[in-house]
Write a protein that holds these residues in place. Sequence first.
Motif, mmCIF file in Angstrom:
data_model
loop_
_atom_site.group_PDB
_atom_site.id
_atom_site.type_symbol
_atom_site.label_atom_id
_atom_site.label_comp_id
_atom_site.label_asym_id
_atom_site.label_seq_id
_atom_site.Cartn_x
_atom_site.Cartn_y
_atom_site.Cartn_z
ATOM 1 N N ASP A 42 6.511 -12.519 -16.351
ATOM 2 C CA ASP A 42 6.400 -11.848 -15.050
ATOM 3 C C ASP A 42 7.774 -11.488 -14.507
ATOM 4 O O ASP A 42 7.973 -10.406 -13.956
ATOM 5 C CB ASP A 42 5.673 -12.728 -14.036
ATOM 6 N N ALA A 43 8.757 -12.394 -14.658
ATOM 7 C CA ALA A 43 10.113 -12.129 -14.169
ATOM 8 C C ALA A 43 10.736 -10.962 -14.931
ATOM 9 O O ALA A 43 11.419 -10.122 -14.335
ATOM 10 C CB ALA A 43 10.983 -13.382 -14.301
ATOM 11 N N VAL A 44 10.506 -10.899 -16.243
ATOM 12 C CA VAL A 44 11.033 -9.789 -17.046
ATOM 13 C C VAL A 44 10.511 -8.468 -16.495
ATOM 14 O O VAL A 44 11.272 -7.512 -16.307
ATOM 15 C CB VAL A 44 10.647 -9.948 -18.540
ATOM 16 N N GLU A 45 9.221 -8.433 -16.212
ATOM 17 C CA GLU A 45 8.612 -7.204 -15.696
ATOM 18 C C GLU A 45 9.119 -6.875 -14.294
ATOM 19 O O GLU A 45 9.506 -5.740 -14.019
ATOM 20 C CB GLU A 45 7.095 -7.364 -15.679
ATOM 21 N N GLU A 46 9.118 -7.861 -13.407
ATOM 22 C CA GLU A 46 9.532 -7.636 -12.014
ATOM 23 C C GLU A 46 10.985 -7.196 -11.904
ATOM 24 O O GLU A 46 11.338 -6.386 -11.047
ATOM 25 C CB GLU A 46 9.313 -8.901 -11.181
ATOM 26 N N LEU A 47 11.861 -7.741 -12.765
ATOM 27 C CA LEU A 47 13.286 -7.413 -12.724
ATOM 28 C C LEU A 47 13.642 -6.207 -13.582
ATOM 29 O O LEU A 47 14.776 -5.740 -13.561
ATOM 30 C CB LEU A 47 14.120 -8.627 -13.161
ATOM 31 N N GLY A 48 12.687 -5.728 -14.363
ATOM 32 C CA GLY A 48 12.953 -4.580 -15.226
ATOM 33 C C GLY A 48 13.938 -4.892 -16.333
ATOM 34 O O GLY A 48 14.750 -4.046 -16.715
ATOM 35 N N LEU A 49 13.865 -6.114 -16.853
ATOM 36 C CA LEU A 49 14.816 -6.535 -17.889
ATOM 37 C C LEU A 49 14.452 -5.923 -19.235
ATOM 38 O O LEU A 49 13.338 -6.089 -19.728
ATOM 39 C CB LEU A 49 14.832 -8.064 -17.999
ATOM 40 N N GLU A 50 15.400 -5.205 -19.810
ATOM 41 C CA GLU A 50 15.278 -4.625 -21.143
ATOM 42 C C GLU A 50 16.676 -4.344 -21.644
ATOM 43 O O GLU A 50 17.643 -4.365 -20.876
ATOM 44 C CB GLU A 50 14.430 -3.355 -21.123
ATOM 45 N N SER A 51 16.808 -4.101 -22.937
ATOM 46 C CA SER A 51 18.123 -3.842 -23.515
ATOM 47 C C SER A 51 18.849 -2.743 -22.753
ATOM 48 O O SER A 51 18.244 -1.731 -22.395
ATOM 49 C CB SER A 51 17.991 -3.433 -24.985
ATOM 50 N N GLY A 52 20.132 -2.995 -22.480
ATOM 51 C CA GLY A 52 20.967 -2.015 -21.803
ATOM 52 C C GLY A 52 21.056 -2.177 -20.299
ATOM 53 O O GLY A 52 21.908 -1.575 -19.655
ATOM 54 N N VAL A 53 20.201 -3.008 -19.716
ATOM 55 C CA VAL A 53 20.200 -3.199 -18.261
ATOM 56 C C VAL A 53 21.326 -4.148 -17.863
ATOM 57 O O VAL A 53 21.530 -5.191 -18.493
ATOM 58 C CB VAL A 53 18.827 -3.761 -17.800
ATOM 59 N N ASP A 54 22.083 -3.792 -16.820
ATOM 60 C CA ASP A 54 23.095 -4.694 -16.268
ATOM 61 C C ASP A 54 22.386 -5.824 -15.533
ATOM 62 O O ASP A 54 21.422 -5.588 -14.798
ATOM 63 C CB ASP A 54 24.008 -3.951 -15.288
ATOM 64 N N ALA A 55 22.864 -7.046 -15.740
ATOM 65 C CA ALA A 55 22.267 -8.210 -15.091
ATOM 66 C C ALA A 55 23.342 -9.275 -14.931
ATOM 67 O O ALA A 55 24.398 -9.206 -15.561
ATOM 68 C CB ALA A 55 21.106 -8.754 -15.925
ATOM 69 N N SER A 56 23.067 -10.234 -14.089
ATOM 70 C CA SER A 56 23.981 -11.354 -13.892
ATOM 71 C C SER A 56 23.260 -12.657 -14.163
ATOM 72 O O SER A 56 22.091 -12.818 -13.800
ATOM 73 C CB SER A 56 24.519 -11.373 -12.454
ATOM 74 N N ALA A 57 23.955 -13.583 -14.794
ATOM 75 C CA ALA A 57 23.447 -14.937 -14.987
ATOM 76 C C ALA A 57 24.006 -15.787 -13.853
ATOM 77 O O ALA A 57 25.220 -15.874 -13.685
ATOM 78 C CB ALA A 57 23.893 -15.489 -16.333
ATOM 79 N N VAL A 58 23.128 -16.370 -13.073
ATOM 80 C CA VAL A 58 23.539 -17.232 -11.972
ATOM 81 C C VAL A 58 23.259 -18.658 -12.408
ATOM 82 O O VAL A 58 22.124 -19.012 -12.705
ATOM 83 C CB VAL A 58 22.771 -16.890 -10.684
ATOM 84 N N ILE A 59 24.315 -19.455 -12.469
ATOM 85 C CA ILE A 59 24.194 -20.812 -12.990
ATOM 86 C C ILE A 59 24.465 -21.807 -11.869
ATOM 87 O O ILE A 59 25.541 -21.816 -11.278
ATOM 88 C CB ILE A 59 25.177 -21.034 -14.156
ATOM 89 N N LYS A 60 23.469 -22.601 -11.581
ATOM 90 C CA LYS A 60 23.612 -23.653 -10.569
ATOM 91 C C LYS A 60 23.052 -24.927 -11.174
ATOM 92 O O LYS A 60 21.847 -25.081 -11.323
ATOM 93 C CB LYS A 60 22.822 -23.270 -9.306
ATOM 94 N N ALA A 61 23.916 -25.804 -11.605
ATOM 95 C CA ALA A 61 23.474 -27.033 -12.264
ATOM 96 C C ALA A 61 24.148 -28.224 -11.619
ATOM 97 O O ALA A 61 25.347 -28.208 -11.374
ATOM 98 C CB ALA A 61 23.810 -26.986 -13.745
ATOM 99 N N SER A 62 23.362 -29.226 -11.366
ATOM 100 C CA SER A 62 23.951 -30.444 -10.801
ATOM 101 C C SER A 62 24.430 -31.383 -11.897
ATOM 102 O O SER A 62 25.238 -32.271 -11.660
ATOM 103 C CB SER A 62 22.940 -31.155 -9.904
ATOM 104 N N ASN A 63 23.924 -31.205 -13.134
ATOM 105 C CA ASN A 63 24.321 -32.052 -14.242
ATOM 106 C C ASN A 63 24.488 -31.222 -15.510
ATOM 107 O O ASN A 63 23.676 -30.351 -15.793
ATOM 108 C CB ASN A 63 23.258 -33.103 -14.535
#
Length: 70
Positions: A42-63
Amino acid sequence: MRLSARNCLKGKVVSVSDGAVNAEVVLELAGGSRLCAIVTRDAVEELGLESGVDASAVIKASNIILAVPA
């Protein structure tokens, strides 16, 4: 977009592999490093994720756990 997370890595989607429920999205960062995120289909569809799309990885980890061979 404003976030509290300190680690936001910009890149470009290089592949999306669908599974039954989730999808594996590979993001290529500047310099050629790649990271993989598992997200819902569902997230892939909602965000329009496919090859060539600009995107950011947001990393929030406590451990982050490291291991070495015994």
